[in-house]
Structures are given as structure tokens and as C-alpha cells.
Motif scaffolding. Structure first.
Motif, PDB file in Angstrom:
ATOM      1  N   HIS A 143     -95.445 -74.588  38.355  1.00 34.52           N
ATOM      2  CA  HIS A 143     -96.219 -74.948  37.079  1.00 34.52           C
ATOM      3  C   HIS A 143     -97.789 -74.795  37.195  1.00 34.52           C
ATOM      4  O   HIS A 143     -98.272 -74.593  36.005  1.00 34.52           O
ATOM      5  CB  HIS A 143     -95.990 -76.766  36.992  1.00 34.52           C
ATOM      6  CG  HIS A 143     -94.679 -77.134  36.733  1.00 34.52           C
ATOM      7  ND1 HIS A 143     -94.204 -78.688  36.667  1.00 34.52           N
ATOM      8  CD2 HIS A 143     -93.505 -76.438  36.593  1.00 34.52           C
ATOM      9  CE1 HIS A 143     -92.993 -78.738  36.521  1.00 34.52           C
ATOM     10  NE2 HIS A 143     -92.510 -77.505  36.283  1.00 34.52           N
ATOM     11  N   VAL A 144     -98.119 -74.754  38.362  1.00 30.57           N
ATOM     12  CA  VAL A 144     -99.540 -74.335  38.587  1.00 30.57           C
ATOM     13  C   VAL A 144     -99.668 -72.746  38.058  1.00 30.57           C
ATOM     14  O   VAL A 144    -100.888 -72.601  37.775  1.00 30.57           O
ATOM     15  CB  VAL A 144     -99.851 -74.700  40.148  1.00 30.57           C
ATOM     16  CG1 VAL A 144    -101.305 -74.110  40.387  1.00 30.57           C
ATOM     17  CG2 VAL A 144     -99.785 -76.039  40.325  1.00 30.57           C
ATOM     18  N   HIS A 147     -99.620 -72.750  34.669  1.00 27.86           N
ATOM     19  CA  HIS A 147    -100.800 -73.259  33.837  1.00 27.86           C
ATOM     20  C   HIS A 147    -101.891 -72.306  34.010  1.00 27.86           C
ATOM     21  O   HIS A 147    -102.711 -72.038  33.151  1.00 27.86           O
ATOM     22  CB  HIS A 147    -101.270 -74.455  34.498  1.00 27.86           C
ATOM     23  CG  HIS A 147    -102.296 -75.516  33.785  1.00 27.86           C
ATOM     24  ND1 HIS A 147    -103.794 -75.181  33.934  1.00 27.86           N
ATOM     25  CD2 HIS A 147    -102.266 -76.344  33.167  1.00 27.86           C
ATOM     26  CE1 HIS A 147    -104.314 -75.804  33.322  1.00 27.86           C
ATOM     27  NE2 HIS A 147    -103.497 -76.632  32.618  1.00 27.86           N
ATOM     28  N   ASP A 151    -104.222 -70.540  31.082  1.00 32.32           N
ATOM     29  CA  ASP A 151    -105.616 -70.441  30.953  1.00 32.32           C
ATOM     30  C   ASP A 151    -106.402 -69.206  31.080  1.00 32.32           C
ATOM     31  O   ASP A 151    -107.358 -68.848  30.846  1.00 32.32           O
ATOM     32  CB  ASP A 151    -106.144 -71.426  32.219  1.00 32.32           C
ATOM     33  CG  ASP A 151    -105.750 -72.743  32.156  1.00 32.32           C
ATOM     34  OD1 ASP A 151    -105.544 -73.084  30.801  1.00 32.32           O
ATOM     35  OD2 ASP A 151    -105.818 -73.732  32.910  1.00 32.32           O
TER      36      ASP A 151
END
Length: 250
Positions: A143-144, A147, A151
Motif C-alpha cells: 500500500h505504501v 501510494h 504521488d
């Protein structure tokens, strides 16, 4: 009705280039144990889910098509690969720590098939690599990464040439930080191996007639396995906790 089907398909494909390239080398998803079809469909599904979020950023760059689209495919794939390599270098560092650990405790058993890849690896290194990757998945490291990929469109917009020098610096910084972390995690075993072998060397000088090496090996392995038993929980925990500072710190 979709007013521009061609532009919509090109926008989804361009998002897939960055996300799919990341999944191509991302730890866990890029392992030989995951079928390529599963990896492909997961990347396509995530790309289709992310396209509405990135629509205003991606669509204006691809609505016209043309020869510049080929260059965009290359640059987007390069950016995604760099993000995936950052996570992969960090996970590969645990194999480096496992190699140090097995060497210092004398656990040089016959290699076995790797749990994650189609290579031969020591059983202790296999266990450490699998535990570390399992901890990362439990802490939602993917998930990091996703994300950070979303970004990245605001940091490295589509159509802008990526700074290859900065990419290389990022990869080398990740490798350096991972190297120091793995040395810190394996330092108890390095100290244990040096102290044990130094003591055995002194005993061998005092009693050269006794084959001290063959006598000491079981004690070296037993003490090393006890040290692994006491410290493996803290090792894997520190490894998992260090992912965010190293990955996002770059």
C-alpha cells in the motif's frame, strides 16, 4: 458513452506502464512463485482503478497520440522500475544478512530451493527472507508503494524527462542504507563468530595435538542457533520497521 475511446485506452495503458513496471520487480509480486498471469491482471486492475484519480494528469498528454507516445512509454516504465527496485533492493538486503549469519555461526548446510525464487539458497537465509517479506506484507508495504506511485505523478509529471542522475542517486542511497541496516542486524552474529573462533584459535595453540576444529563446530552451530532463536524476532521487526524510513526517505 466514452467520447474518446482511443484516448481513454492510451491513458489506461500509460498508467499501466508505470504501475506494471513497478510490479515487475516489486518484492513478493515479482517472485517466481506468482504466475505471470496473476501478476499481469493485478497490475491491470490497479491501473484501471488508478486511472480515474489520475485522469486530469494523464489524459491531456495522450489524447493526441503520435510518436511522442513511444517516448512516454519508455519514461513511464523507467520511473515505475525505479520505484520497484527501491523496495526490491531493501528485501534483497535480508539475503545478504542471512549469508553473513549462516557463515558466522557455521551453518553451512547443503543449499535447498529458494522459497521465493528459482535459485538454491541456505535454509536459514530462506527462513529469514520469507519471514521478512511476510512481515512487510502484514504491515501493508505494498500500500505504501502504491501510494508513492500515485504521488509520483505530482513529483515527476508525465511528459517531463526524468532525472536519471537523481534516480541513480536514489538507488545507491537505498543500497547504502540497506547495507548499513543489514550489518547492524547481523552484528551480534559477527561478534559471536569472531569471539568464538578467536577463543578456539587460542585453545588450538595451547593443545595443537587435539583436532579442535572438529570438536568446536557443533558448539559453534548450537550457540549460533540459540542466538538466532533469541534474536530473530527483533531482527525481523527492525527490518520491517526500517522499510518506511528507507523507502520514503529517498
Amino acid at each position: 458513452m466514452i467520447s474518446d475511446p482511443q484516448g481513454s485506452v492510451l491513458a489506461v495503458f500509460l498508467v499501466f506502464c508505470r504501475i506494471g513496471a513497478c510490479f515487475m520487480v516489486l518484492p513478493g509480486f515479482s517472485t517466481a512463485r506468482v504466475p505471470m498471469q496473476v501478476r499481469l491482471f493485478v497490475a491491470i486492475g490497479i491501473s484501471m482503478a488508478a486511472t480515474p484519480i489520475l485522469w486530469d494528469t494523464v489524459y491531456p498528454k495522450v489524447s493526441g497520440g503520435g510518436a511522442s507516445f513511444i517516448l512516454l512509454i519508455f519514461t513511464e516504465s523507467l520511473i515505475g522500475t525505479v520505484f520497484g527496485l527501491m523496495a526490491r533492493i531493501f528485501v534483497l538486503g535480508l539475503q545478504f544478512a542471512g549469508a553473513i549469519l549462516t557463515m558466522m555461526i557455521g551453518f553451512n548446510a547443503m543449499t535447498a530451493p529458494d522459497v521465493l525464487e528459482d535459485t538454491a539458497e541456505n535454509q536459514m537465509t530462506n527462513m529469514l527472507s520469507f519471514c521478512g517479506l511476510l512481515m512487510l506484507f502484514m504491515m501493508d508495504f505494498h500500500h505504501v508503494v502504491l501510494h508513492a506511485m500515485i504521488d509520483s505523478y505530482s513529483i515527476i509529471p508525465i511528459g517531463h524527462s526524468p532525472n536519471t542522475q537523481q534516480m541513480l542517486i536514489t538507488l545507491t542511497d537505498t543500497a547504502a542504507k540497506t547495507y548499513y541496516l543489514m550489518l547492524r542486524l547481523s552484528s551480534p552474529f559477527i561478534i559471536y563468530g569472531l569471539m568464538f573462533n578467536f577463543g578456539i584459535g587460542l585453545i588450538n595453540k595451547l593443545a595443537p595435538q587435539i583436532p579442535v576444529y572438529y570438536i568446536s563446530t557443533p558448539y559453534l552451530i548450537t550457540g549460533g542457533l540459540l542466538l538466532v532463536y533469541w534474536s530473530i524476532g527483533a531482527m525481523v521487526r527492525q527490518f520491517a520497521d526500517s522499510f518506511l524510513p528507507i523507502f520514503l526517505g529517498n
